[in-house]
Design a protein around this motif. Structure first.
Motif, mmCIF file in Angstrom:
data_model
loop_
_atom_site.group_PDB
_atom_site.id
_atom_site.type_symbol
_atom_site.label_atom_id
_atom_site.label_comp_id
_atom_site.label_asym_id
_atom_site.label_seq_id
_atom_site.Cartn_x
_atom_site.Cartn_y
_atom_site.Cartn_z
ATOM 1 N N ASN A 1 0.836 -1.205 0.000
ATOM 2 C CA ASN A 1 0.000 0.000 0.000
ATOM 3 C C ASN A 1 0.867 1.250 0.000
ATOM 4 N N TYR A 2 0.238 2.360 -0.412
ATOM 5 C CA TYR A 2 0.883 3.660 -0.249
ATOM 6 C C TYR A 2 0.944 3.962 1.240
ATOM 7 N N GLU A 3 2.010 4.643 1.653
ATOM 8 C CA GLU A 3 2.138 4.992 3.065
ATOM 9 C C GLU A 3 2.986 6.251 3.215
ATOM 10 N N LEU A 4 2.545 7.131 4.106
ATOM 11 C CA LEU A 4 3.329 8.286 4.507
ATOM 12 C C LEU A 4 3.473 8.210 6.017
ATOM 13 N N SER A 5 4.697 8.071 6.498
ATOM 14 C CA SER A 5 4.949 7.914 7.933
ATOM 15 C C SER A 5 5.106 9.275 8.603
ATOM 16 N N GLN A 6 4.904 9.283 9.920
ATOM 17 C CA GLN A 6 5.155 10.492 10.692
ATOM 18 C C GLN A 6 6.649 10.778 10.656
#
Length: 100
Positions: free
Chosen positions: A15-20
């Motif tokens: 999946n697409y993911e943007l982490s903190q």
């Protein structure tokens, strides 16, 4: 002011993911991690609290994989900023705090 590097060998995220970002709060350097399940054009931008675009960290085609972008906020004032990634039909925004 920013660099991007592929962090994992042959693994392709599901999946697409943007982490903190880490660390958060930061002074003046932080890392932003993101994942792309397929190749695509990626934009990663920093905005101030009013929504004004401060900097473009990424604006190019990237292969599927895991990435880390280094961000240096030494020329910015303390405060809340937002970073936003857009690739294909995926868009996500997260908040970060710069403390000097």
């Amino acid at each position: 002011n920013s660099t991007s590097s592929l962090t994992s060998g042959n693994q392709i995220p599901k999946n697409y993911e943007l982490s903190q970002n880490y660390p958060n709060p930061f002074n003046p350097n932080t890392k932003i991690n993101y994942a792309l399940p397929k190749q695509g054009f990626v934009t990663l931008k920093i905005y101030d609290i009013t929504g004004r675009e401060i900097r473009t960290l990424m604006n190019e085609v990237k292969q599927a994989g895991y990435y880390t972008v280094d961000f240096n906020g030494s020329n910015l004032s303390s405060g809340v900023y937002f970073y936003r990634i857009q690739s294909s039909d995926f868009v996500q925004t997260k908040r970060m705090v710069l403390v000097k």
